[in-house]
Design a protein around this motif. Structure first.
Motif, short mmCIF file in Angstrom:
data_model
loop_
_atom_site.label_atom_id
_atom_site.label_comp_id
_atom_site.label_asym_id
_atom_site.label_seq_id
_atom_site.Cartn_x
_atom_site.Cartn_y
_atom_site.Cartn_z
N VAL A 19 -9.10 -13.77 5.62
CA VAL A 19 -7.66 -13.17 4.82
C VAL A 19 -8.34 -12.79 3.70
CG1 VAL A 19 -6.00 -13.80 3.60
CG2 VAL A 19 -6.12 -14.61 6.25
N ALA A 20 -9.14 -13.37 2.71
CA ALA A 20 -9.78 -13.16 1.61
C ALA A 20 -10.66 -11.97 1.72
CB ALA A 20 -10.55 -14.04 0.84
N VAL A 21 -11.41 -11.69 2.86
CA VAL A 21 -12.16 -10.44 2.82
C VAL A 21 -11.33 -9.31 3.27
CG1 VAL A 21 -13.93 -9.32 4.42
CG2 VAL A 21 -14.30 -11.74 3.58
N LEU A 22 -10.38 -9.42 4.06
CA LEU A 22 -9.46 -8.42 4.43
C LEU A 22 -8.68 -7.77 3.29
CD1 LEU A 22 -8.37 -9.37 7.97
CD2 LEU A 22 -10.11 -7.64 7.25
N ALA A 23 -8.27 -8.84 2.43
CA ALA A 23 -7.43 -8.54 1.29
C ALA A 23 -8.50 -7.72 0.32
CB ALA A 23 -6.86 -9.48 0.70
N ALA A 24 -9.53 -8.17 0.02
CA ALA A 24 -10.48 -7.27 -0.64
C ALA A 24 -10.76 -5.83 -0.11
CB ALA A 24 -11.93 -8.24 -0.90
N CYS A 25 -10.75 -5.68 1.13
CA CYS A 25 -10.89 -4.28 1.45
C CYS A 25 -9.65 -3.29 1.36
CB CYS A 25 -11.34 -4.17 2.90
SG CYS A 25 -12.85 -4.98 3.42
N GLY A 26 -8.54 -3.99 0.72
CA GLY A 26 -7.53 -3.02 0.65
C GLY A 26 -6.67 -2.75 1.79
N LYS A 32 -3.42 0.07 7.54
CA LYS A 32 -4.28 1.35 7.28
C LYS A 32 -4.80 0.84 5.88
CE LYS A 32 -1.01 4.86 8.89
NZ LYS A 32 0.17 5.70 8.83
N ALA A 33 -5.97 1.08 6.12
CA ALA A 33 -6.82 0.91 4.61
C ALA A 33 -6.31 1.59 3.74
CB ALA A 33 -8.23 1.33 4.88
N GLY A 34 -6.30 0.91 2.31
CA GLY A 34 -5.76 1.51 0.97
C GLY A 34 -4.36 1.35 0.98
N SER A 35 -3.41 0.81 2.00
CA SER A 35 -2.09 0.51 1.83
C SER A 35 -2.01 -1.02 0.86
CB SER A 35 -1.34 0.42 3.20
OG SER A 35 -1.48 1.62 3.73
N GLN A 81 3.48 26.07 -11.13
CA GLN A 81 3.83 24.97 -9.93
C GLN A 81 3.17 23.82 -10.27
OE1 GLN A 81 1.82 25.46 -6.33
NE2 GLN A 81 3.55 24.82 -5.14
N PHE A 82 3.84 22.74 -10.43
CA PHE A 82 3.54 21.23 -10.65
C PHE A 82 3.77 20.18 -9.72
CE2 PHE A 82 4.08 23.40 -14.57
CZ PHE A 82 3.05 23.17 -15.50
N LYS A 83 2.73 19.56 -9.32
CA LYS A 83 2.86 18.38 -8.22
C LYS A 83 2.33 17.20 -8.94
CE LYS A 83 3.84 21.42 -4.77
NZ LYS A 83 4.73 21.32 -3.81
N ALA A 84 2.94 16.06 -8.45
CA ALA A 84 2.25 14.81 -8.76
C ALA A 84 2.03 13.83 -7.35
CB ALA A 84 3.42 14.27 -9.59
N PHE A 85 1.23 13.08 -7.54
CA PHE A 85 0.92 12.16 -6.51
C PHE A 85 0.42 10.85 -7.11
CE2 PHE A 85 -0.50 16.42 -5.62
CZ PHE A 85 0.40 16.81 -4.46
N SER A 86 0.63 9.87 -6.25
CA SER A 86 0.12 8.44 -6.71
C SER A 86 -1.35 8.60 -7.05
CB SER A 86 -0.02 7.32 -5.76
OG SER A 86 -0.85 6.16 -5.86
N SER A 87 -2.00 8.09 -8.01
CA SER A 87 -3.42 8.33 -8.68
C SER A 87 -4.40 7.08 -7.76
CB SER A 87 -3.62 7.90 -10.04
OG SER A 87 -2.97 6.71 -10.56
N LYS A 88 -3.83 6.41 -6.80
CA LYS A 88 -4.52 5.21 -6.29
C LYS A 88 -4.82 5.99 -4.98
CE LYS A 88 -3.73 0.51 -4.87
NZ LYS A 88 -2.72 -0.42 -4.83
N CYS A 89 -6.27 5.84 -4.88
CA CYS A 89 -6.68 6.46 -3.55
C CYS A 89 -6.34 5.61 -2.35
CB CYS A 89 -8.45 6.25 -3.80
SG CYS A 89 -9.31 7.01 -2.11
N THR A 90 -6.02 6.27 -1.19
CA THR A 90 -5.61 5.78 0.07
C THR A 90 -6.62 4.82 0.74
OG1 THR A 90 -5.64 7.93 1.19
CG2 THR A 90 -3.52 7.16 0.18
N HIS A 91 -7.85 5.14 0.30
CA HIS A 91 -8.87 4.62 0.99
C HIS A 91 -9.25 3.02 0.77
CE1 HIS A 91 -13.52 3.69 1.51
NE2 HIS A 91 -13.11 3.55 2.77
N GLY A 93 -7.99 1.97 -2.76
CA GLY A 93 -7.07 1.61 -3.86
C GLY A 93 -7.57 1.99 -5.39
N CYS A 94 -8.83 2.59 -5.09
CA CYS A 94 -9.45 2.98 -6.53
C CYS A 94 -8.60 4.11 -7.34
CB CYS A 94 -10.94 3.46 -6.32
SG CYS A 94 -11.96 2.37 -5.98
N ALA A 95 -8.56 4.18 -8.55
CA ALA A 95 -7.97 5.16 -9.28
C ALA A 95 -8.71 6.52 -9.09
CB ALA A 95 -7.76 4.88 -10.52
#
Length: 144
Positions: A19-26, A32-35, A81-91, A93-95
């Motif tokens: 569980v700890a290893v999987l949580a660390a992988c995001g 899905k990884a990164g969620s 044209q302005f767009k915005a997205f989460s700054s958290k990578c979906t892989h 979770g890095c910014a």
């Protein structure tokens, strides 16, 4: 200690380690990884609707600005044209670190995202950056 009790202790310790290893992988609850987060999606931009994020002059055409403290990256794919997205990578979770030539870049594993729609342009990420609703009023960009 009996053999059954020993197996129970070893199994429990192994399960906790996994569980700890999987949580660390995001990995998230949707597999899905990164969620992350309780809803299985990325953390939303912080602040209330109407909260100022940036001035339009701060966002270059074809580029953008990462507001890591607010959890958002704002882009200007074409003039006005302005767009915005989460700054958290979906892989994992890095910014994300920057935007140039229409591409949002994550420094951790070099995932690339399209600045116009958040779609993946290069992995290891496989999921687009989620959009963040914004409002442009004059020269002010705020959360919608």
């Amino acid at each position: 200690m009996s053999e059954v009790a020993r197996r129970t202790v070893v199994s429990a310790a192994g399960g906790a380690g996994l569980v700890a290893v999987l949580a660390a992988c995001g990995g998230g609850s949707d597999g899905k990884a990164g969620s992350s987060g309780s809803g299985g999606g990325p953390a939303p931009a912080t602040g209330e609707a109407g909260a100022p994020l940036a001035k339009t002059a701060d966002i270059p055409v074809g580029g953008g600005k990462v507001l890591a403290d607010r959890g958002v990256v704002i882009t200007q794919p074409t003039a006005g044209q302005f767009k915005a997205f989460s700054s958290k990578c979906t892989h994992q979770g890095c910014a994300v670190s920057g935007v140039s030539d229409g591409v949002i870049t994550c420094p951790c594993h070099q995932s690339l995202f399209d600045a116009s729609d958040g779609s993946v342009k290069g992995g290891p990420a496989t999921t687009p950056l989620p959009p963040t609703p914004i409002k442009v009023d004059g020269d002010a960009i705020t959360l919608a």
